[in-house]
Motif scaffolding. Structure first.
Motif, PDB file in Angstrom:
ATOM      1  N   ILE A  21       3.919  -1.274   3.928  1.00 16.29           N
ATOM      2  CA  ILE A  21       3.487   0.125   3.872  1.00 16.29           C
ATOM      3  C   ILE A  21       4.612   0.958   3.278  1.00 16.29           C
ATOM      4  O   ILE A  21       5.755   0.896   3.735  1.00 16.29           O
ATOM      5  N   LEU A  70      -8.225  -1.089   1.675  1.00 20.81           N
ATOM      6  CA  LEU A  70      -7.350  -1.900   2.498  1.00 20.81           C
ATOM      7  C   LEU A  70      -8.025  -3.218   2.887  1.00 20.81           C
ATOM      8  O   LEU A  70      -7.367  -4.246   3.017  1.00 20.81           O
ATOM      9  N   VAL A 100      -2.255   4.537   8.431  1.00 14.64           N
ATOM     10  CA  VAL A 100      -2.433   3.268   7.728  1.00 14.64           C
ATOM     11  C   VAL A 100      -2.479   2.111   8.719  1.00 14.64           C
ATOM     12  O   VAL A 100      -3.304   1.196   8.600  1.00 14.64           O
ATOM     13  N   THR A 123       0.848  -1.183   0.000  1.00 12.86           N
ATOM     14  CA  THR A 123       0.000   0.000   0.000  1.00 12.86           C
ATOM     15  C   THR A 123       0.885   1.235   0.000  1.00 12.86           C
ATOM     16  O   THR A 123       1.819   1.347   0.798  1.00 12.86           O
ATOM     17  N   HIS A 168      -2.462  -1.607  -3.544  1.00 13.72           N
ATOM     18  CA  HIS A 168      -3.447  -0.672  -3.021  1.00 13.72           C
ATOM     19  C   HIS A 168      -2.830   0.714  -2.958  1.00 13.72           C
ATOM     20  O   HIS A 168      -1.646   0.883  -2.625  1.00 13.72           O
ATOM     21  N   ASN A 169      -3.620   1.691  -3.287  1.00 15.88           N
ATOM     22  CA  ASN A 169      -3.221   3.086  -3.134  1.00 15.88           C
ATOM     23  C   ASN A 169      -4.459   3.897  -2.812  1.00 15.88           C
ATOM     24  O   ASN A 169      -5.571   3.558  -3.232  1.00 15.88           O
ATOM     25  N   ARG A 170      -4.269   4.943  -2.046  1.00 17.63           N
ATOM     26  CA  ARG A 170      -5.409   5.791  -1.686  1.00 17.63           C
ATOM     27  C   ARG A 170      -6.118   6.291  -2.933  1.00 17.63           C
ATOM     28  O   ARG A 170      -7.337   6.371  -2.992  1.00 17.63           O
ATOM     29  N   LEU A 189      -7.459  -5.480   0.106  1.00 18.60           N
ATOM     30  CA  LEU A 189      -6.056  -5.874   0.102  1.00 18.60           C
ATOM     31  C   LEU A 189      -5.829  -7.017   1.092  1.00 18.60           C
ATOM     32  O   LEU A 189      -5.236  -8.050   0.749  1.00 18.60           O
ATOM     33  N   THR A 227      -2.976   3.046  -8.852  1.00 18.62           N
ATOM     34  CA  THR A 227      -2.918   1.587  -8.979  1.00 18.62           C
ATOM     35  C   THR A 227      -3.116   1.173 -10.437  1.00 18.62           C
ATOM     36  O   THR A 227      -2.370   0.355 -10.983  1.00 18.62           O
TER      37      THR A 227
END
Length: 486
Positions: free
Chosen positions: A72, A57, A83, A8, A31-33, A60, A38
């Protein structure tokens, strides 16, 4: 089939680590905000291996095989905690959270303790090598529990840099040890770059060697005991011409060096554990003063002391081939100062190990820095050799290792000449100078600290010890000046 690991935070470093993992045969959940990032990674590099696209998440975590491993890669500080707070309720006992960013080791120790109480493993991992290393093989310095490394280690070792087939990755120690070792690596890196800069400045200011000529000098030095990644790329930078002006690129770059905090952390921690990392601290201060450009511009007009006209090497040495002699002196001073930076960093690791209960293996740590990282250098093989002996035979300081003692004795006259020339002609060489002072302090069997302690006793009754008998004493300075044992 579930994913082997989740990543992430898909900025450049996170994305490159994810690609490295996939290239090495691991299935990586992404995963990315921002989901767009992504998708951008998948569109550009999805063909490189097995990826699993997730948008949250929770997705994920759900995609991962147990024990789950979540890496992370977000900005250090608050974002890491945010996170972790979101991840923790989604995980189960035995799962592993990995922080591969440049987090402060005390924060890593705090997080590891808090998550351990919840049955989770938290692994602070030092990663060095920049964007290229993250993609093609970095130096990796993992901390955390030994149990977590048994599960995670084979994966990290596979994606790490290799030195003659050996992985530049090994378990460093518990809780924050991994991030601490990476911090010290960066501190040595600060000092290493600063002494290279001082060598460049001295050769240009006192010997008149222009950047293009110096590129050849550094390239030649990279075939000697100075051989290292930083010496190699110094030649590349000095050789580069600016496309716009045709001038050396180094002349159009603003002379203000940035920093992200790891060097400063190293200097502060050195004070906290009582380890004199003077070369590292001076390199941090050198970056600080480089940023005070307006002040330097004003003082350069006010203070006339310094180089008022070009000084030539022949004026310094009084010989026809003096320039060549001066360059060789600078090479030796650079090597000696570089050794001091490594010695101070390793001394600090020993002190930190005693402070935090880490059993740090200096031979193993040196092996991690031989490839993939910024301070990789040939001398690391010699450092490993110095510590590849029974504990009772290991040098108390790296400079006491036989190979380096001989090297310093050979470099010493040149080192003194270079520091003297810098002081005489006003060329700042703070790390050359402080490294020589460190060497001289180590070799003295008696220092003026006796007077310091006497002064402390005079104004603050801080007491002192005597060289001729045991005990703690105080002189009644304001009374009859008699001595009392306290």
């Amino acid at each position: 089939m579930g994913a082997d690991i989740g990543v992430t935070g898909l900025a450049v470093m996170g994305a490159n680590l994810a690609r490295n993992l996939a290239r090495n045969g691991f299935t990586v959940a992404l995963h990315n905000r921002s989901v767009a990032r992504t998708d951008s990674l998948l569109n550009s590099y999805g063909h490189e291996g097995n990826f699993v696209r997730t948008e949250t998440l929770a997705e994920l975590v759900e995609s991962l095989e147990r024990p789950r491993k979540v890496l992370i890669m977000v900005k250090a500080g608050g974002p890491v905690d945010a996170v972790i707070d979101e991840l923790t309720p989604l995980l189960e006992e035995g799962d592993i959270i990995i922080d591969a960013g440049n987090s402060f080791y005390e924060e890593t120790r705090r997080r590891e303790e808090a998550l351990r109480e919840k049955g989770l493993h938290f692994v602070g991992v030092g990663v060095s090598g920049g964007e290229e290393g993250a993609l093609n093989g970095p130096s990796i310095m993992p901390g955390g529990s030994r149990e977590s490394y048994d599960s995670l280690g084979p994966m990290l070792e596979k994606i790490s840099a290799k030195y003659h087939g050996e992985a530049c990755c090994a378990w460093v120690g518990t809780d924050g040890a991994g991030h601490y070792v990476k911090m010290v690596h960066n501190g040595i890196e600060y000092a290493d770059m600063q002494v290279i800069g001082e060598a460049y400045d001295l050769m240009r200011s006192l010997a008149g060697l222009e950047p293009a000529t110096q590129a050849g000098v550094f390239r030649e030095w990279n075939t000697t005991d100075l051989a290292s990644y930083l010496i190699e790329i110094t030649a590349e930078v000095l050789e580069q011409e600016d496309e716009l002006t045709g001038r050396p690129l180094v002349d159009v770059i603003v002379d203000s060096a940035g920093q992200k905090g790891t060097g400063r952390w190293t200097a502060i921690s050195g004070l906290e554990v009582g380890s004199p990392v003077t070369a590292i601290a001076e390199s941090v201060f050198a970056r600080s003063i480089s940023s005070q450009r307006d002040l330097r511009a004003e003082t350069s007009r006010v203070f006339s002391a310094g180089i008022n006209e070009a000084i030539t090497a022949s004026e310094l040495y009084g010989e026809d081939d003096a320039q060549q002699d001066f360059v060789e002196d600078v090479r030796k001073a650079l090597y000696a100062s570089k050794l001091v930076a490594y010695a101070q960093g390793l001394d600090m690791l020993v002190a930190a190990g005693e402070e935090y209960g880490w059993d740090l293996d200096l031979k193993s740590i040196a092996s991690l820095w031989r490839a993939g990282c910024i301070i990789r250098a040939d001398l690391l093989d010699t450092i490993m050799k110095a510590y590849d002996v029974p504990a009772a035979q290991r040098p108390k300081n790296l400079l006491l290792a036989e190979e380096f003692t001989e090297a310093l004795n050979e470099c010493l006259p040149a080192w003194r000449r270079v520091v003297a020339a810098a002081a005489t002609y006003g060329v700042p060489a703070p790390v050359f100078s402080s490294s020589l002072a460190y060497y001289d302090s180590l070799r003295r069997d008696r220092l003026p600290a006796s007077l310091t302690q006497g002064l402390r006793d005079y104004f603050g009754a801080h007491t002192y010890q005597r060289v001729d008998k045991p005990g703690t004493f105080h002189t009644r300075w304001s009374q009859d000046r008699s001595e009392a044992e306290v």
